[in-house]
Design a protein around this motif. Structure first.
Motif, mmCIF file in Angstrom:
data_model
loop_
_atom_site.group_PDB
_atom_site.id
_atom_site.type_symbol
_atom_site.label_atom_id
_atom_site.label_comp_id
_atom_site.label_asym_id
_atom_site.label_seq_id
_atom_site.Cartn_x
_atom_site.Cartn_y
_atom_site.Cartn_z
ATOM 1 N N GLU A 180 1.038 4.114 -2.790
ATOM 2 C CA GLU A 180 0.733 5.511 -2.170
ATOM 3 C C GLU A 180 1.778 6.421 -2.932
ATOM 4 O O GLU A 180 1.684 7.468 -3.330
ATOM 5 C CB GLU A 180 0.636 5.673 -0.873
ATOM 6 C CG GLU A 180 0.343 7.035 -0.250
ATOM 7 C CD GLU A 180 0.388 7.249 0.966
ATOM 8 O OE1 GLU A 180 0.359 8.257 1.603
ATOM 9 O OE2 GLU A 180 0.479 6.060 1.734
ATOM 10 N N GLN A 203 0.908 -1.048 -0.086
ATOM 11 C CA GLN A 203 0.210 -0.041 -0.107
ATOM 12 C C GLN A 203 0.778 1.147 0.073
ATOM 13 O O GLN A 203 0.673 2.332 -0.602
ATOM 14 C CB GLN A 203 -0.873 -0.058 1.391
ATOM 15 C CG GLN A 203 -2.103 -1.019 1.172
ATOM 16 C CD GLN A 203 -2.829 -1.168 2.427
ATOM 17 O OE1 GLN A 203 -2.562 -0.498 3.409
ATOM 18 N NE2 GLN A 203 -3.734 -2.078 2.398
ATOM 19 N N ARG A 204 1.901 1.429 0.812
ATOM 20 C CA ARG A 204 2.828 2.469 0.998
ATOM 21 C C ARG A 204 3.355 2.501 -0.491
ATOM 22 O O ARG A 204 3.701 3.721 -1.115
ATOM 23 C CB ARG A 204 3.949 2.167 1.635
ATOM 24 C CG ARG A 204 3.483 2.321 3.212
ATOM 25 C CD ARG A 204 4.690 2.597 4.251
ATOM 26 N NE ARG A 204 5.722 1.462 4.161
ATOM 27 C CZ ARG A 204 5.516 0.528 4.925
ATOM 28 N NH1 ARG A 204 4.419 0.314 5.640
ATOM 29 N NH2 ARG A 204 6.379 -0.458 4.776
#
Length: 308
Positions: A268, A264-265
């Motif tokens: 992002e 997810q990072r």
């Protein structure tokens, strides 16, 4: 046969005489070396000789610094020293500084930076008001720069620990599944890898060896690292140890969660990339394109108006 016996006898006699002379000379040389070395050693052990051999820093500056450090240590309260020590530990103890050293650095910055900025203003030959502004800016820089440096070091250290965490967690999980205990698994991981998180686990093991409980040692890691994921991981281990839950199961769940969070990072960061590229495009690339594409047309329009 008689001649051979006489020859051997004379040869052995001459060899014995030479050996005896050589041995005497070696004994004399050994005694001379002993007395000469003793005299040189006595000269070296003389306090005045040792003081002359020391550098200017060790003879003058270091004793003054230690004396100032001793007096400053008495003025810092225990609570402030603990808070400052925790900040330094979060930053990785840069340059091996203690809380007293950091306080002295802050004080030195409050005096040195205003002097530097004031001297620069004097060299520029500016007015008194501008000079005061320079000195004030130097004072504010000296007031905030040391703390800002600690915050930067803490942030960098936290990023490095977060980057290392998934791989270390996988190694811990594999080691526990192979049958090792938790302390033995940490020891195995520490011996195989390096990094910020490895240093913290190594410190945790050393604290356990000197008598701290596992809960206290792991809580120290949670306090020294400003990373929410690692704090949650330490809390899960402590909770599992308290409730008697299997450590392998907890680590497997944590490993899956950490992998998902890293994915997810990454997504992002990829979503932020076009926005970050927008400013260089507008400031540097678009003007160059406009000059190349519209420049000839603008020059031609100018020439047309001049001719008309």
């Amino acid at each position: 046969m008689l001649y051979i016996s006489i020859f051997l006898t004379v040869t052995l006699f001459v060899f014995g005489l030479l050996s005896l002379t050589t041995k005497k000379n070696a004994v004399v040389q050994e005694r001379l070396n002993y007395f000469l070395l003793s005299e040189q050693k006595a000269k070296d052990e003389n306090p005045q000789t040792q003081e002359k051999q020391q550098s200017f820093y060790n003879r003058i500056i270091k004793p003054i610094f230690l004396d100032i450090k001793k007096h400053s240590n008495k003025r810092i309260s225990g609570e402030k020293e603990e808070k400052l020590d925790l900040k330094l530990q979060k930053a990785g103890n840069p340059f091996g500084m203690t809380p007293v050293d950091f306080r002295l650095l802050q004080t030195a910055c409050l005096f040195i930076l205003p002097s530097i900025f004031g001297g620069y203003a004097f060299l520029l030959n500016v007015s008194a008001g501008i000079c005061i502004i320079f000195v004030l800016f130097g004072f504010l820089s000296g007031l905030f720069l040391p703390n800002h440096y600690l915050k930067m070091k803490t942030k960098t250290r936290s990023k490095m620990a977060l980057r290392e965490f998934p791989d270390i967690l996988d190694l811990l999980t594999v080691s526990l599944e192979a049958g090792l205990g938790f302390d033995a698994a940490i020891t195995k991981v520490v011996s195989k890898k390096e990094g910020v998180l490895i240093y913290e686990f190594q410190r945790c093991l050393e604290e356990i060896r000197i008598g701290k409980t596992r809960r206290e040692a792991l809580s120290g890691i949670r306090d020294r690292l400003d990373v929410d994921v690692i704090r949650a991981f330490i809390s899960s281990i402590l909770q599992a140890e308290k409730l008697g839950i299997g450590m392998v199961r907890v680590l497997r769940v944590q490993s899956n969660e950490v992998r998902e969070q890293r994915k997810q990072r990454a997504e992002e960061t990829a979503m932020k990339a076009p926005i970050k590229m927008l400013f260089p495009l507008i400031l540097f690339i678009f003007p160059s394109l406009f000059i190349v594409l519209l420049g000839p047309a603008i020059l031609q329009i100018i020439e047309t108006f001049k001719n008309s």
